[in-house]
Design a protein around this motif. Structure first.
Motif, PDB file in Angstrom:
ATOM      1  N   LEU A  49       0.802  -1.222   0.000  1.00 47.36           N
ATOM      2  CA  LEU A  49       0.000   0.000   0.000  1.00 47.36           C
ATOM      3  C   LEU A  49       0.838   1.278   0.000  1.00 47.36           C
ATOM      4  O   LEU A  49       0.306   2.357   0.255  1.00 47.36           O
ATOM      5  N   THR A  50       2.128   1.176  -0.285  1.00 47.33           N
ATOM      6  CA  THR A  50       3.000   2.350  -0.250  1.00 47.33           C
ATOM      7  C   THR A  50       2.492   3.429  -1.201  1.00 47.33           C
ATOM      8  O   THR A  50       2.251   3.159  -2.379  1.00 47.33           O
ATOM      9  N   PRO A  51       2.322   4.657  -0.688  1.00 50.01           N
ATOM     10  CA  PRO A  51       1.898   5.759  -1.560  1.00 50.01           C
ATOM     11  C   PRO A  51       2.973   6.082  -2.604  1.00 50.01           C
ATOM     12  O   PRO A  51       4.133   5.687  -2.460  1.00 50.01           O
ATOM     13  N   ARG A  52       2.586   6.818  -3.623  1.00 53.38           N
ATOM     14  CA  ARG A  52       3.500   7.166  -4.717  1.00 53.38           C
ATOM     15  C   ARG A  52       4.777   7.823  -4.206  1.00 53.38           C
ATOM     16  O   ARG A  52       5.866   7.544  -4.675  1.00 53.38           O
ATOM     17  N   ASP A  53       4.665   8.706  -3.201  1.00 53.34           N
ATOM     18  CA  ASP A  53       5.822   9.406  -2.647  1.00 53.34           C
ATOM     19  C   ASP A  53       6.545   8.602  -1.574  1.00 53.34           C
ATOM     20  O   ASP A  53       7.541   9.064  -1.031  1.00 53.34           O
ATOM     21  N   GLY A  54       6.039   7.443  -1.233  1.00 61.03           N
ATOM     22  CA  GLY A  54       6.639   6.623  -0.185  1.00 61.03           C
ATOM     23  C   GLY A  54       6.244   7.103   1.202  1.00 61.03           C
ATOM     24  O   GLY A  54       5.520   8.080   1.365  1.00 61.03           O
ATOM     25  N   TYR A  55       6.712   6.386   2.200  1.00 57.57           N
ATOM     26  CA  TYR A  55       6.461   6.756   3.586  1.00 57.57           C
ATOM     27  C   TYR A  55       7.627   7.589   4.091  1.00 57.57           C
ATOM     28  O   TYR A  55       8.756   7.437   3.651  1.00 57.57           O
ATOM     29  N   GLU A  56       7.354   8.430   5.060  1.00 53.68           N
ATOM     30  CA  GLU A  56       8.411   9.158   5.754  1.00 53.68           C
ATOM     31  C   GLU A  56       8.638   8.493   7.103  1.00 53.68           C
ATOM     32  O   GLU A  56       7.777   7.765   7.599  1.00 53.68           O
ATOM     33  N   ALA A  57       9.774   8.749   7.714  1.00 51.03           N
ATOM     34  CA  ALA A  57      10.128   8.120   8.986  1.00 51.03           C
ATOM     35  C   ALA A  57       9.111   8.436  10.077  1.00 51.03           C
ATOM     36  O   ALA A  57       8.858   7.627  10.957  1.00 51.03           O
ATOM     37  N   ALA A  58       8.522   9.618  10.027  1.00 53.59           N
ATOM     38  CA  ALA A  58       7.589  10.037  11.072  1.00 53.59           C
ATOM     39  C   ALA A  58       6.149   9.597  10.796  1.00 53.59           C
ATOM     40  O   ALA A  58       5.265   9.851  11.610  1.00 53.59           O
ATOM     41  N   ASP A  59       5.897   8.932   9.667  1.00 51.58           N
ATOM     42  CA  ASP A  59       4.531   8.515   9.332  1.00 51.58           C
ATOM     43  C   ASP A  59       4.010   7.495  10.334  1.00 51.58           C
ATOM     44  O   ASP A  59       4.753   6.655  10.842  1.00 51.58           O
ATOM     45  N   SER A  60       2.720   7.607  10.586  1.00 46.02           N
ATOM     46  CA  SER A  60       2.056   6.621  11.431  1.00 46.02           C
ATOM     47  C   SER A  60       0.800   6.158  10.715  1.00 46.02           C
ATOM     48  O   SER A  60       0.364   6.766   9.745  1.00 46.02           O
ATOM     49  N   VAL A  61       0.235   5.085  11.190  1.00 40.29           N
ATOM     50  CA  VAL A  61      -0.999   4.587  10.606  1.00 40.29           C
ATOM     51  C   VAL A  61      -2.129   5.458  11.152  1.00 40.29           C
ATOM     52  O   VAL A  61      -2.514   5.331  12.306  1.00 40.29           O
ATOM     53  N   ASN A  62      -2.603   6.346  10.309  1.00 44.65           N
ATOM     54  CA  ASN A  62      -3.607   7.318  10.720  1.00 44.65           C
ATOM     55  C   ASN A  62      -4.540   7.559   9.544  1.00 44.65           C
ATOM     56  O   ASN A  62      -4.093   7.918   8.460  1.00 44.65           O
ATOM     57  N   VAL A  63      -5.819   7.387   9.765  1.00 42.76           N
ATOM     58  CA  VAL A  63      -6.808   7.546   8.697  1.00 42.76           C
ATOM     59  C   VAL A  63      -6.785   8.964   8.136  1.00 42.76           C
ATOM     60  O   VAL A  63      -7.008   9.176   6.947  1.00 42.76           O
ATOM     61  N   HIS A  64      -6.479   9.944   8.965  1.00 42.44           N
ATOM     62  CA  HIS A  64      -6.463  11.332   8.522  1.00 42.44           C
ATOM     63  C   HIS A  64      -5.248  11.632   7.646  1.00 42.44           C
ATOM     64  O   HIS A  64      -5.323  12.455   6.745  1.00 42.44           O
ATOM     65  N   GLN A  65      -4.122  10.997   7.918  1.00 43.57           N
ATOM     66  CA  GLN A  65      -2.905  11.230   7.146  1.00 43.57           C
ATOM     67  C   GLN A  65      -2.868  10.390   5.872  1.00 43.57           C
ATOM     68  O   GLN A  65      -2.439  10.858   4.826  1.00 43.57           O
ATOM     69  N   MET A  66      -3.286   9.143   5.965  1.00 40.97           N
ATOM     70  CA  MET A  66      -3.159   8.218   4.842  1.00 40.97           C
ATOM     71  C   MET A  66      -4.399   8.167   3.953  1.00 40.97           C
ATOM     72  O   MET A  66      -4.334   7.662   2.847  1.00 40.97           O
ATOM     73  N   GLY A  67      -5.515   8.636   4.457  1.00 41.13           N
ATOM     74  CA  GLY A  67      -6.746   8.608   3.673  1.00 41.13           C
ATOM     75  C   GLY A  67      -7.612   7.418   4.034  1.00 41.13           C
ATOM     76  O   GLY A  67      -7.129   6.380   4.479  1.00 41.13           O
ATOM     77  N   GLY A  68      -8.895   7.577   3.830  1.00 41.59           N
ATOM     78  CA  GLY A  68      -9.861   6.549   4.207  1.00 41.59           C
ATOM     79  C   GLY A  68      -9.715   5.264   3.428  1.00 41.59           C
ATOM     80  O   GLY A  68      -9.787   4.171   3.999  1.00 41.59           O
ATOM     81  N   GLN A  69      -9.511   5.353   2.121  1.00 44.53           N
ATOM     82  CA  GLN A  69      -9.400   4.147   1.302  1.00 44.53           C
ATOM     83  C   GLN A  69      -8.164   3.337   1.697  1.00 44.53           C
ATOM     84  O   GLN A  69      -8.241   2.121   1.852  1.00 44.53           O
TER      85      GLN A  69
END
Length: 161
Positions: free
Chosen positions: A80-100
């Motif tokens: 599920l990696t986004p086009r820009d990839g993940y950043e070190a500070a990313d967390s699993v969050n519906v608001h940051q990653m999107g609902g889908q």
């Protein structure tokens, strides 16, 4: 460990028609930061599952399924990696990653966890239809509960990229 405590004290008594259960404690494992090392994830999965096994007297079923979830989590994150990839500070969050993204993430991991859990609990493919109903019902119940928790209690602030 708040998820485990809430699960033991409140959620463990919830069941829908004896066909669907809420495995609320999985939120602890699913919402770990993305950069968490795999070894730490596996240890946390085993410890959390073992705690649930002691609480429910299930003889290792929770531990096995939780370790499987933690083992598959990096693969699902890569899938599920986004086009820009993940950043070190990313967390699993519906608001940051999107609902889908979030719904696919929890549906895959919770579904695989529940499939392993209920098949190990049953110990055979004898009542596979009923087991499949339990897997689907419990996946929906757990997933919806964790989505609601994310929407209410997790920060809504988006990062600037």
């Amino acid at each position: 460990m708040l998820f485990v405590g809430v699960h033991m004290l409140l959620v463990s008594k919830l069941a829908l028609f004896e066909l669907a259960w809420c495995f609320f404690y999985l939120g602890f494992l699913l919402f770990l930061p993305i950069a968490t090392p795999i070894v730490l994830q596996l240890v946390l999965g085993f410890a959390t599952g073992l705690l649930m096994d002691i609480f429910y007297d299930t003889g290792g079923v929770h531990a096995a399924a939780a370790v499987l979830l933690c083992y598959l989590r990096p693969w699902v994150l890569r899938l599920l990696t986004p086009r820009d990839g993940y950043e070190a500070a990313d967390s699993v969050n519906v608001h940051q990653m999107g609902g889908q993204w979030f719904v696919v993430y929890i549906a895959l991991l919770i579904g695989l966890h529940h499939l392993a859990f209920f098949l190990l609990e049953l110990g055979s493919f004898r009542a596979f239809g009923l087991t499949l109903v339990k897997v689907v019902g419990s996946t929906l119940f757990t997933g919806l509960t964790l989505l609601i928790v994310q929407l209410i209690f997790f920060p809504t602030r988006r990062r600037n990229r």
